[in-house]
Design a protein around this motif. Structure first.
Motif, PDB file in Angstrom:
ATOM      1  N   LEU A  91       3.156  66.373  80.214  1.00  0.00           N
ATOM      2  CA  LEU A  91       3.336  66.693  78.787  1.00  0.00           C
ATOM      3  C   LEU A  91       3.285  68.194  78.545  1.00  0.00           C
ATOM      4  N   THR A  92       2.341  68.876  79.224  1.00  0.00           N
ATOM      5  CA  THR A  92       2.230  70.325  79.047  1.00  0.00           C
ATOM      6  C   THR A  92       3.469  71.036  79.579  1.00  0.00           C
ATOM      7  N   SER A 147      -7.595  73.372  88.820  1.00  0.00           N
ATOM      8  CA  SER A 147      -7.056  74.231  87.767  1.00  0.00           C
ATOM      9  C   SER A 147      -5.933  75.118  88.292  1.00  0.00           C
ATOM     10  N   VAL A 162      -0.456  62.784  83.450  1.00  0.00           N
ATOM     11  CA  VAL A 162       0.177  62.716  82.127  1.00  0.00           C
ATOM     12  C   VAL A 162       0.031  64.047  81.389  1.00  0.00           C
ATOM     13  N   THR A 163      -1.181  64.625  81.439  1.00  0.00           N
ATOM     14  CA  THR A 163      -1.417  65.912  80.766  1.00  0.00           C
ATOM     15  C   THR A 163      -0.524  67.003  81.339  1.00  0.00           C
ATOM     16  N   THR A 164      -0.396  67.029  82.667  1.00  0.00           N
ATOM     17  CA  THR A 164       0.443  68.049  83.307  1.00  0.00           C
ATOM     18  C   THR A 164       1.905  67.901  82.909  1.00  0.00           C
ATOM     19  N   MET A 203     -11.206  74.000  79.160  1.00  0.00           N
ATOM     20  CA  MET A 203     -10.837  72.703  79.706  1.00  0.00           C
ATOM     21  C   MET A 203     -11.533  72.399  81.027  1.00  0.00           C
ATOM     22  N   SER A 242      -4.761  60.674  83.702  1.00  0.00           N
ATOM     23  CA  SER A 242      -4.919  61.685  82.657  1.00  0.00           C
ATOM     24  C   SER A 242      -4.418  63.047  83.124  1.00  0.00           C
ATOM     25  N   PHE A 243      -4.708  63.399  84.407  1.00  0.00           N
ATOM     26  CA  PHE A 243      -4.250  64.682  84.932  1.00  0.00           C
ATOM     27  C   PHE A 243      -2.722  64.704  85.042  1.00  0.00           C
ATOM     28  N   GLN A 281      -2.692  73.070  88.603  1.00  0.00           N
ATOM     29  CA  GLN A 281      -2.024  72.848  87.311  1.00  0.00           C
ATOM     30  C   GLN A 281      -1.448  74.145  86.750  1.00  0.00           C
TER      31      GLN A 281
END
Length: 417
Positions: free
Chosen positions: A27-28, A239, A23-25, A197, A20-21, A242
């Motif tokens: 995509l962001t 945090s 993929v989220t990174t 978040m 999740s970390f 990221q």
């Protein structure tokens, strides 16, 4: 102390390796790159998309000046004279040969009037361009009727010159204010989303361990207070990892496309050079804001035994963040409003509001220093209180009903002494 660092590193590494970390990174990062290159992306899709407009000129005199006017504005609309009649022109629009049909005529005062037909009235861009062009043609025709020269017409429409002068000593210039607004605007979003978040992540982490009964094993070897601060620092490092990636990629991407970022958003929120002090304050208030809300989230998370109850428990904290963000957004347009100044000293609003005021105004040094002091004192008090609640909260199981559980957690902490 070794147990503290073990929990900290475990919290950080376990989160940074999750799908999740990652993929989220990714995509962001893609979204950040896309937004900073939005002008180029739009230009790529529009480079061969010139729209053709069928024009029926009932006067035989309006089409030519309108075409000249559109050339002056670098419009990509192509106006073609259509002589087959209105019915045939409407059919050509329906078949996709033209984007729209413009019928030109004059009114009783011999000034232009027009009708624009297209498949949908949502075609606002073409309509606006045509309306603006016709307005200029009408203005020119009206000027000719009353024998105004080009110089007189230009003087009539020339904007009034109003110079803005700040009487306050060392006040920011308009250019500096625009540049500061850009950084403040972006970093307010960063603080807002980061707090929501990552504070939620801390609460979820504690609740997850409690629901799996891992907490029972941990508290036998590590004090709950060490656990709380190890998790806060571990998620804090996550945090920062990221955010450094996102801000670094965003900064270099914007720098690469700075020349094409003109007009609209970028004309209001400049991204030029900003003072070092503004950046320093941004870092300070971000870190202090994170620790304030992270400590609050940690002990609220310790009160729940089921993951399903986390969102309900931390909702008031989320509302505080949202309220601070909305006040800061209002303050961007009116940073010296009295109620903005007063609320910037309320600890839960200080990270965003005081930073916004520091970036937008020339404040005396004692104001941001007082804001930082208020945050530090609030964090210390919240940490002391939160640690006591956390120590008892991690031992509480069962359904969480309300914030009355804070009292139960404090009682359990006292009974252990």
């Amino acid at each position: 102390m070794n147990n503290f660092w073990i929990i900290l590193s475990h919290t950080y590494m376990s989160k940074v390796k999750t799908k999740s970390f990652v993929v989220t990174t990714i995509l962001t990062l893609a979204i950040v790159i896309g937004l900073s290159n939005m002008t180029n992306i739009i230009g790529f899709f529009n480079k061969n998309s010139s729209e053709k407009i069928a024009v029926i000129d009932e006067t035989s005199e309006l089409l030519s000046p309108l075409q000249e006017q559109l050339k002056l504005t670098d419009s990509e609309l192509i106006l073609e004279n259509y002589e087959a009649g209105a019915k045939e022109a409407e059919k050509a629009v329906e078949e996709g040969e033209y984007s729209g049909l413009l019928i030109l005529d004059v009114d009783e005062a011999n000034l232009p009037v027009a009708t624009y037909k297209s498949m949908s009235i949502s075609d606002v861009e073409s309509y606006t361009v045509l309306q603006s062009g016709l307005q200029q043609v009408k203005t020119q025709m009206a000027a000719n009727q009353i024998n105004l020269t080009q110089e007189q017409l230009a003087a009539l429409y020339e904007p009034v010159s109003v110079e803005r002068v700040a009487l306050e000593e060392n006040a920011k210039t308009e250019e500096e204010l625009s540049q500061a607004r850009g950084l403040v605007y972006v970093l307010l979003f960063v603080i807002y989303f980061a707090v929501i978040m990552y504070a939620n992540m801390i609460a979820m982490e504690v609740a997850t361990e409690k629901s799996s009964r891992v907490m029972e094993i941990l508290i036998s070897s590590v004090s709950p207070i060490k656990q709380m601060f190890a998790k806060i620092l571990g998620i804090g490092l996550l945090s920062l990892t990221q955010l450094i990636l996102l801000l670094g990629v965003g900064y270099f991407s914007i720098k690469q496309n700075l020349d094409s970022m003109e007009g609209g958003f970028f004309s209001v929120f400049g991204f030029g050079a900003v003072s070092v002090s503004t950046i320093v304050y941004a870092v300070i208030f971000f870190i202090l804001g994170y620790f304030l809300y992270a400590t609050l989230a940690a002990f609220l998370g310790s009160l729940v035994s089921r993951i399903e109850d986390v969102q309900q428990m931390i909702t008031p904290m989320t509302l505080l963040v949202v309220a601070g963000f909305m006040l800061a957004m209002f303050g961007l347009g009116n940073p010296d409003a009295p109620f903005v100044a007063v609320t910037s000293y309320i600890p839960f609003f200080t990270p965003m509001l005081m930073f916004m005021r520091v970036g937008m105004l020339t404040l005396p040094a004692w104001e941001p220093i007082l804001g930082i002091a208020i945050l530090l004192v609030s964090i210390i008090l919240l940490a002391i209180f939160g640690a006591r609640v956390y120590k008892g909260g991690v031992l509480m199981y069962g359904k969480t009903s309300s914030f009355k559980d804070i009292k139960k957690a404090l009682q359990m902490t006292k009974s252990e002494k």
